[in-house]
Write a protein that holds these residues in place. Sequence first.
Motif, PDB file in Angstrom:
ATOM      1  N   VAL B 174       0.848  -1.195   0.000  1.00 54.84           N
ATOM      2  CA  VAL B 174       0.000   0.000   0.000  1.00 54.84           C
ATOM      3  C   VAL B 174       0.885   1.248   0.000  1.00 54.84           C
ATOM      4  O   VAL B 174       1.936   1.256   0.629  1.00 54.84           O
ATOM      5  N   GLY B 175       0.446   2.285  -0.749  1.00 53.83           N
ATOM      6  CA  GLY B 175       1.192   3.543  -0.762  1.00 53.83           C
ATOM      7  C   GLY B 175       1.366   4.082  -2.167  1.00 53.83           C
ATOM      8  O   GLY B 175       0.860   3.502  -3.120  1.00 53.83           O
ATOM      9  N   GLU B 176       2.082   5.191  -2.297  1.00 48.19           N
ATOM     10  CA  GLU B 176       2.354   5.753  -3.619  1.00 48.19           C
ATOM     11  C   GLU B 176       3.591   5.114  -4.213  1.00 48.19           C
ATOM     12  O   GLU B 176       4.555   4.809  -3.488  1.00 48.19           O
ATOM     13  N   THR B 177       3.565   4.898  -5.516  1.00 46.86           N
ATOM     14  CA  THR B 177       4.694   4.243  -6.171  1.00 46.86           C
ATOM     15  C   THR B 177       4.765   4.664  -7.639  1.00 46.86           C
ATOM     16  O   THR B 177       3.778   5.112  -8.203  1.00 46.86           O
ATOM     17  N   THR B 178       5.950   4.507  -8.218  1.00 46.06           N
ATOM     18  CA  THR B 178       6.067   4.643  -9.665  1.00 46.06           C
ATOM     19  C   THR B 178       5.738   3.297 -10.291  1.00 46.06           C
ATOM     20  O   THR B 178       6.165   2.258  -9.784  1.00 46.06           O
ATOM     21  N   ALA B 179       4.949   3.306 -11.353  1.00 50.18           N
ATOM     22  CA  ALA B 179       4.587   2.054 -12.032  1.00 50.18           C
ATOM     23  C   ALA B 179       4.766   2.239 -13.529  1.00 50.18           C
ATOM     24  O   ALA B 179       4.938   3.368 -14.010  1.00 50.18           O
ATOM     25  N   ILE B 180       4.763   1.136 -14.260  1.00 50.96           N
ATOM     26  CA  ILE B 180       4.857   1.188 -15.723  1.00 50.96           C
ATOM     27  C   ILE B 180       3.469   0.865 -16.269  1.00 50.96           C
ATOM     28  O   ILE B 180       2.967  -0.249 -16.080  1.00 50.96           O
ATOM     29  N   LEU B 181       2.870   1.857 -16.918  1.00 52.29           N
ATOM     30  CA  LEU B 181       1.520   1.705 -17.467  1.00 52.29           C
ATOM     31  C   LEU B 181       1.621   1.379 -18.953  1.00 52.29           C
ATOM     32  O   LEU B 181       2.181   2.160 -19.723  1.00 52.29           O
ATOM     33  N   SER B 182       1.089   0.247 -19.348  1.00 52.55           N
ATOM     34  CA  SER B 182       1.140  -0.155 -20.757  1.00 52.55           C
ATOM     35  C   SER B 182      -0.249  -0.159 -21.363  1.00 52.55           C
ATOM     36  O   SER B 182      -1.250  -0.409 -20.685  1.00 52.55           O
ATOM     37  N   THR B 183      -0.286   0.150 -22.665  1.00 55.68           N
ATOM     38  CA  THR B 183      -1.540   0.159 -23.406  1.00 55.68           C
ATOM     39  C   THR B 183      -1.395  -0.844 -24.546  1.00 55.68           C
ATOM     40  O   THR B 183      -0.361  -0.877 -25.218  1.00 55.68           O
ATOM     41  N   TYR B 184      -2.431  -1.662 -24.728  1.00 53.10           N
ATOM     42  CA  TYR B 184      -2.380  -2.721 -25.739  1.00 53.10           C
ATOM     43  C   TYR B 184      -3.414  -2.447 -26.834  1.00 53.10           C
ATOM     44  O   TYR B 184      -4.333  -1.650 -26.658  1.00 53.10           O
ATOM     45  N   ALA B 185      -3.237  -3.167 -27.949  1.00 53.43           N
ATOM     46  CA  ALA B 185      -4.103  -2.981 -29.119  1.00 53.43           C
ATOM     47  C   ALA B 185      -5.575  -3.169 -28.742  1.00 53.43           C
ATOM     48  O   ALA B 185      -6.440  -2.427 -29.186  1.00 53.43           O
ATOM     49  N   ASP B 186      -5.888  -4.175 -27.917  1.00 51.89           N
ATOM     50  CA  ASP B 186      -7.227  -4.333 -27.370  1.00 51.89           C
ATOM     51  C   ASP B 186      -7.141  -5.170 -26.104  1.00 51.89           C
ATOM     52  O   ASP B 186      -6.056  -5.595 -25.705  1.00 51.89           O
ATOM     53  N   ALA B 187      -8.287  -5.420 -25.483  1.00 49.42           N
ATOM     54  CA  ALA B 187      -8.308  -6.020 -24.148  1.00 49.42           C
ATOM     55  C   ALA B 187      -7.567  -7.349 -24.078  1.00 49.42           C
ATOM     56  O   ALA B 187      -6.935  -7.661 -23.082  1.00 49.42           O
ATOM     57  N   ARG B 188      -7.636  -8.167 -25.135  1.00 48.61           N
ATOM     58  CA  ARG B 188      -7.008  -9.483 -25.091  1.00 48.61           C
ATOM     59  C   ARG B 188      -5.643  -9.512 -25.769  1.00 48.61           C
ATOM     60  O   ARG B 188      -5.028 -10.563 -25.893  1.00 48.61           O
ATOM     61  N   SER B 189      -5.204  -8.362 -26.273  1.00 50.71           N
ATOM     62  CA  SER B 189      -4.003  -8.338 -27.101  1.00 50.71           C
ATOM     63  C   SER B 189      -2.727  -8.323 -26.271  1.00 50.71           C
ATOM     64  O   SER B 189      -2.697  -7.864 -25.133  1.00 50.71           O
ATOM     65  N   ARG B 190      -1.646  -8.855 -26.870  1.00 48.52           N
ATOM     66  CA  ARG B 190      -0.309  -8.730 -26.299  1.00 48.52           C
ATOM     67  C   ARG B 190       0.518  -7.742 -27.101  1.00 48.52           C
ATOM     68  O   ARG B 190       1.718  -7.583 -26.872  1.00 48.52           O
ATOM     69  N   THR B 191      -0.116  -7.083 -28.090  1.00 44.39           N
ATOM     70  CA  THR B 191       0.598  -6.122 -28.925  1.00 44.39           C
ATOM     71  C   THR B 191       0.641  -4.772 -28.212  1.00 44.39           C
ATOM     72  O   THR B 191      -0.384  -4.113 -28.040  1.00 44.39           O
ATOM     73  N   LEU B 192       1.850  -4.395 -27.816  1.00 46.67           N
ATOM     74  CA  LEU B 192       2.041  -3.191 -27.012  1.00 46.67           C
ATOM     75  C   LEU B 192       1.900  -1.937 -27.873  1.00 46.67           C
ATOM     76  O   LEU B 192       2.549  -1.825 -28.913  1.00 46.67           O
TER      77      LEU B 192
END
Lengths: 214, 214
Positions: B174-192
């Motif tokens: 719990v707490g504030e942290t730096t994270a890596i936010l990734s966005t994919y082609a669609d919900a089931r995709s692995r294409t970054l």
Amino acid sequence: MLCEYRDFNEIAGAPFGVAWPQLAHLIAATPLFVKASQQAGQQGRLRFDPVATNRHLVAGLSGLGWQDRVQLPALVGPFGTAVDFALGGIVLEVQFSNYPFFANNVIRAAALWRARGTVADHPVAGLLVLAARGDLPSANSSLYYEQANRQLALLVDQGIVTVPVRLVGLGWAVGETTAILSTYADARSRTLHRSEQVRCRVTAVQRGFRIDRA
Amino acid sequence: MLCEYRDFNEIAGAPFGVAWPQLAHLIAATPLFVKASQQAGQQGRLRFDPVATNRHLVAGLSGLGWQDRVQLPALVGPFGTAVDFALGGIVLEVQFSNYPFFANNVIRAAALWRARGTVADHPVAGLLVLAARGDLPSANSSLYYEQANRQLALLVDQGIVTVPVRLVGLGWAVGETTAILSTYADARSRTLHRSEQVRCRVTAVQRGFRIDRA
């Protein structure tokens, strides 16, 4: 549909004696349910329809006194919430889904058997598993009978699965036939849009069967 | 990430001795990877990103000499084509996927162990499994550590799984942290599509944690 089966861990007293003849009759009276393939390069071809087949089996088994969606005891709760069907101490799983569900469902039955657990107040006496044969065109990564057979053979050989199991493979024959063609809201949906009787032709191709409109 | 673990079927000779300190260090150096939740009612919230975490682990483990996608011997071929990683006789499976894969992958390792089988020419000596803790928000039906723990406890208690297993649960605090936010082609995709560093806040809610942009 046609069926073949193989028994593992056979024991005296034939636990499937009561349930099996009725189930075999239901399978024999089950038509071929098909849907349009959504796979790339397969558009327009037909494939086995697990959703409609499952609905047909649910209706038929309920009529034969099987309970469906029978809650699992807490002991095996981490492996899922319910078995597909139970009658007396026989558990029946219909495995048309992705392949890893087979190991999950066999292993929970194996654990229940070893722990002398119960399903719907009956001590577990055996496991019946229905799967589609590999020659029926199906979705990629669906479990098929021959694969389940090889998995079970290993698990029984290695002494991991000791519960009596009858593994049943459902299939069809080459030739022209009437089938039930269903259309769903989308590729992954179980929401039925339409269902119609069609004539189909089942032909043997390099690997398994191909189903087309006749 | 934080980690906790539980050993099953401990044996003399500590099969994880060589591999474990390096793996624990890699886990500790793994950042929190997140993606936007696509579930109804959860839009905008963040959840654990198994795809990016897995990529990070693949890169790190390769650097430590682990082989990835190691082909399974024919004996357990019906249970899949490869294990995620192997080093010496230790098999490592990263289980961020749907829950039934856990039983499938544990049982194939259990069968290999009983049959004195090999992976990448080494006799199987033990199984390491990584899973995300249940308090990390994840996709429905993903396997989580506590569930895997209960499954394994039953399989070991019932004498089904006899191979030494170290089950590792990955989590965050719990707490504030730096994270890596990734966005994919669609919900089931692995294409970054995109990957960016963001500030997040992890808070305890009724069941587990919630992750929001800070």
